[in-house]
Motif scaffolding. Structure first.
Motif, PDB file in Angstrom:
ATOM      1  N   LEU A  26       0.815  -1.214   0.000  1.00  0.00           N
ATOM      2  CA  LEU A  26       0.000   0.000   0.000  1.00  0.00           C
ATOM      3  C   LEU A  26       0.850   1.266   0.000  1.00  0.00           C
ATOM      4  N   ARG A  27       1.960   1.246   0.703  1.00  0.00           N
ATOM      5  CA  ARG A  27       2.854   2.418   0.723  1.00  0.00           C
ATOM      6  C   ARG A  27       3.400   2.688  -0.680  1.00  0.00           C
ATOM      7  N   VAL A  28       3.809   1.633  -1.375  1.00  0.00           N
ATOM      8  CA  VAL A  28       4.342   1.784  -2.736  1.00  0.00           C
ATOM      9  C   VAL A  28       3.236   2.267  -3.678  1.00  0.00           C
ATOM     10  N   GLU A  29       2.041   1.699  -3.522  1.00  0.00           N
ATOM     11  CA  GLU A  29       0.907   2.154  -4.336  1.00  0.00           C
ATOM     12  C   GLU A  29       0.623   3.632  -4.086  1.00  0.00           C
ATOM     13  N   SER A  30       0.734   4.074  -2.835  1.00  0.00           N
ATOM     14  CA  SER A  30       0.457   5.470  -2.482  1.00  0.00           C
ATOM     15  C   SER A  30       1.444   6.417  -3.137  1.00  0.00           C
ATOM     16  N   LEU A  77       5.550   9.588   1.701  1.00  0.00           N
ATOM     17  CA  LEU A  77       4.836   8.313   1.686  1.00  0.00           C
ATOM     18  C   LEU A  77       5.786   7.126   1.565  1.00  0.00           C
ATOM     19  N   ALA A  78       6.960   7.352   0.977  1.00  0.00           N
ATOM     20  CA  ALA A  78       7.953   6.287   0.814  1.00  0.00           C
ATOM     21  C   ALA A  78       8.808   6.092   2.061  1.00  0.00           C
ATOM     22  N   THR A  79       8.595   6.929   3.070  1.00  0.00           N
ATOM     23  CA  THR A  79       9.348   6.828   4.314  1.00  0.00           C
ATOM     24  C   THR A  79       8.579   5.960   5.304  1.00  0.00           C
ATOM     25  N   PRO A  80       9.173   4.867   5.772  1.00  0.00           N
ATOM     26  CA  PRO A  80       8.477   3.988   6.714  1.00  0.00           C
ATOM     27  C   PRO A  80       8.051   4.734   7.981  1.00  0.00           C
ATOM     28  N   LYS A  81       6.964   4.277   8.551  1.00  0.00           N
ATOM     29  CA  LYS A  81       6.428   4.858   9.788  1.00  0.00           C
ATOM     30  C   LYS A  81       7.514   4.888  10.862  1.00  0.00           C
TER      31      LYS A  81
END
Length: 187
Positions: A26-30, A77-81
């Motif tokens: 989902l992160r990559v899709e975002s 968005l590509a940065t992990p939580k």
């Protein structure tokens, strides 16, 4: 450095800080959808290169700044939580979108019904960009609902961006004589 690395050949990619995830994460899709919206804006703007109107230089500067910010939103968005975000979206960026929406909208004929994406090529392209920005927003909302969004302003920015792209499409049509086609409800 070569453009290809072969590291994604098995369906994995790296996030910022090197975490490996599936390419359909989902992160990559975002962030991929933000990239798609950005590219779509670029295509729409390319149709304006041959056009001349009074506000073109200002309009293009605004749109290029938006493209730059959208690129940074993708990086957020590509940065992990929980990891440090190098560039962070701020409320001022949303306020700036609202300022441009109001500025362009004040000169437009008020809508009495829905319109179809149409008119000048750039206008139709900006409508396409709007729908892609809406998809990016939906994906960011999904990421937020999973507790994986670093900055909740990303959702607000993408929401306002799609509003701006709608007004920008109408504004370009008006400046360049493009035809707005009203929705015919009784087809």
């Amino acid at each position: 450095m070569r453009i290809y690395t072969r590291s994604g050949d098995k369906g994995q990619t790296s996030l910022i800080y090197g975490d490996r995830v599936a390419k359909n994460d989902l992160r990559v899709e975002s962030y991929g959808t933000c990239d798609e919206a950005n590219s779509s804006i670029g295509v729409a703007l390319s149709h304006l290169e041959r056009e001349e109107w009074e506000d073109k230089k200002s309009f293009m500067a605004v749109m290029h700044k938006i493209q730059t910010i959208l690129f940074h939103v993708g990086a957020e968005l590509a940065t992990p939580k929980g990891k440090e975000v190098q560039w962070q979206l701020k409320k001022e960026h949303i306020d700036e979108l609202e300022k441009h929406i109001d500025q362009w909208d004040e000169n437009l004929t008020p809508l009495k019904n829905f319109i179809l994406p149409s008119g000048h090529e750039a206008s139709a392209g900006l409508h396409m960009s709007r729908t892609i920005a809406r998809r990016a927003e939906r994906m960011a909302v999904a990421l937020e609902s999973e507790g994986e969004l670093n900055n909740p302003l990303v959702v607000s920015y993408l929401n306002r961006l799609s509003d701006l792209l709608f007004v920008a499409a109408r504004y370009v049509n008006q400046c360049l004589g493009g035809n707005e086609v009203p929705l015919q409800p009784d087809v």
